[in-house]
Design an enzyme around this catalytic site. Structure first.
Site, mmCIF file in Angstrom:
data_model
loop_
_atom_site.group_PDB
_atom_site.id
_atom_site.type_symbol
_atom_site.label_atom_id
_atom_site.label_comp_id
_atom_site.label_asym_id
_atom_site.label_seq_id
_atom_site.Cartn_x
_atom_site.Cartn_y
_atom_site.Cartn_z
ATOM 1 N N ASP A 193 0.860 -1.182 0.000
ATOM 2 C CA ASP A 193 0.000 0.000 0.000
ATOM 3 C C ASP A 193 0.897 1.232 0.000
ATOM 4 O OD1 ASP A 193 -2.298 1.823 0.564
ATOM 5 O OD2 ASP A 193 -3.338 -0.047 1.002
ATOM 6 N N HIS A 204 2.237 1.727 -3.252
ATOM 7 C CA HIS A 204 1.280 2.670 -3.824
ATOM 8 C C HIS A 204 1.774 4.110 -3.754
ATOM 9 C CE1 HIS A 204 -2.367 -0.272 -3.214
ATOM 10 N NE2 HIS A 204 -1.395 -0.781 -3.961
#
Length: 464
Positions: free
Chosen positions: A272, A295
């Site tokens: 993430d 991310h």
């Protein structure tokens, strides 16, 4: 002589052809051709500095003396990775908490299993938790006591002036949590299966101040690796966070309602955001981070459930983002309010990043989000010296702003982003985005609107 002249002519023609083919690479776009002034081509910047390495436990052996030293083994900790050492750690904490400049030692060469625990203050100043060995929770949800919180593992609450440091390892043992059927990536077609889905944050600081986290390695958190809520004066230095790219919600560092934050010289690779900045944060400085896969570095998401969010004075600089779904991102939900302003992204090298620069004011985790008229106001965002390569599945720059609350004062300078594969340069995307270019960019940005919209001039926007 004639042969020499012919060789010179052939060489000159080759140089001209090479120059023309190079120029064609910069100006080939999929949507339409842009016409702009000639400009000097510059090489893609190299990473700002080498990625830091995780600390060696031996580096910390002499960083403290025996005065005020509390070895957890002296309180009954076994350190075999099987025995429950929770109570020994609690006793060591309670004792050290009452001493000035105390050091709680987690010794090298031992693995300590600890249940979900809260370490509370206030304590005497200068407390150090020196982790040279390994800390780990129970192995997965089936081993987690039913009466213990599944939302967090180790919590530090109401602590002032504390250091969490060392060359040891914090092993979150997250794999069995990631594989719960409720996790989206485990369901059919990405759909989560109903059922209990809480997964613990590995390390959480709550309502604390003057904090230092330095030198540690932390891997495989069940969810967030570090989370700071309602904290101030936080310094994170030279840490190494790793989790598989497929691990869900394993943000490296998340901050919420936290200010005066410095995150320096660290490596983060996870499933993430490497760093995520939530509502209520200001005065955040992020420098020399190697991020990815993951991310990217994100502000948000903000404004969920029609909430008000304020984020300001954030700087991300001198960093590398590689093999990530996003680079530097601002993400907000429709229906929110508040503002994001005073953000600087400077000297960032992108390596095969899918969305190197992105503002997404239509952030939604499902397809059921409805259009709403209010939004978090995004303004005064500066992108400087952002260079490298992007994944061609998405445009290199994406400014998707609210229909009713446009983004304003988006400024780009020295931005050069080329496709990681192929020669086709994709056009940037803009929607209701206002800003300007201080220099020409690669690819050219012609979609930003000029000036300031009337709704902003009329001061109809919540600007925090």
């Amino acid at each position: 002589m004639k042969y020499s002249s012919m060789r010179s002519l052939v060489f000159c023609i080759s140089l001209v052809c090479l120059f023309l083919s190079t120029q064609a690479r910069w100006h080939n776009h999929t949507k339409h051709k842009h016409t702009h002034h000639p400009h000097k081509l510059s090489s893609i910047s190299q990473p700002p500095s080498p990625a830091p390495q995780p600390s060696d436990p031996s580096d910390d052996e002499n960083s403290y003396n025996s005065t005020g030293l509390f070895d957890v083994r002296n309180f009954g900790a076994v350190g075999d990775g099987v025995a429950d050492d929770t109570e020994a750690f609690k006793m060591a904490w309670d004792t050290a908490c009452q001493s000035d400049s105390a050091v709680i030692l987690v010794p090298y060469g031992f693995s300590f299993m600890i249940q979900s625990t809260m370490f509370s203050g206030p304590c005497q100043g200068g407390l150090v938790l020196q982790v040279d060995g390994t800390l780990m929770p129970p192995d997965g949800p089936d081993s987690w006591p039913k009466n213990n919180s599944r939302r967090q593992w180790l919590v530090f609450y109401r602590i002032n002036e504390m250091s969490l440091q060392g060359g040891g390892l914090i092993d979150g043992r997250g794999e069995k949590w990631w594989n719960l059927p409720c996790k989206p990536h485990k369901g059919i077609n990405g759909a989560a299966v109903p059922g209990p889905c809480d997964s613990p944050i590995a390390i959480r600081f709550f309502m604390s101040s003057n904090l230092s986290v330095k030198g540690l390695r932390i891997k495989n958190g069940p969810q967030f690796h570090f989370r700071f809520d309602n904290c101030s004066n936080v310094h994170i230095e030279s840490i190494y966070i790793t989790a598989p790219a497929s691990s869900p919600n394993t943000d490296g560092i998340h901050i919420e309602n936290t200010n005066d934050v410095r995150i320096y010289n660290s490596v983060i690779s996870n499933g993430d955001d490497c760093v995520s900045i939530g509502s209520g944060c200001h005065d955040v400085d992020i420098r020399n981070i190697t991020c990815g896969p993951g991310h990217g570095i994100s502000i948000g998401s903000l404004g969920n459930h029609n909430s008000r969010a304020c984020v300001s004075n954030v700087t991300v600089r001198d960093s590398v983002i590689k093999m990530s779904d996003n680079g530097v991102r601002i993400k907000t939900w429709q229906g929110g309010s508040g503002a994001v302003f005073g953000v600087r992204f400077n000297n960032i090298h992108m390596d095969n990043v899918r969305n190197p620069i992105i503002v997404d004011q239509f952030y939604c985790l499902t397809k059921a989000c409805t259009n709403q008229t209010s939004a978090v106001f995004v303004s005064d965002i500066l992108y400087t010296n952002i260079k490298g390569t992007y994944d061609v599945r998405s445009p290199p720059m994406h400014f998707s702003c609210s229909d009713s609350v446009p983004c304003t004062n988006l400024t780009l300078s020295d931005v050069e982003l080329l496709p990681a594969q192929g020669d086709i340069v994709l056009d940037p995307f803009c929607w209701n985005a206002y800003g300007d270019l201080q220099t020409l960019t690669i690819p050219p940005v012609s979609c930003l609107l000029e000036g300031i919209p009337q709704s902003i001039l009329d001061d109809e926007i919540d600007k925090c």
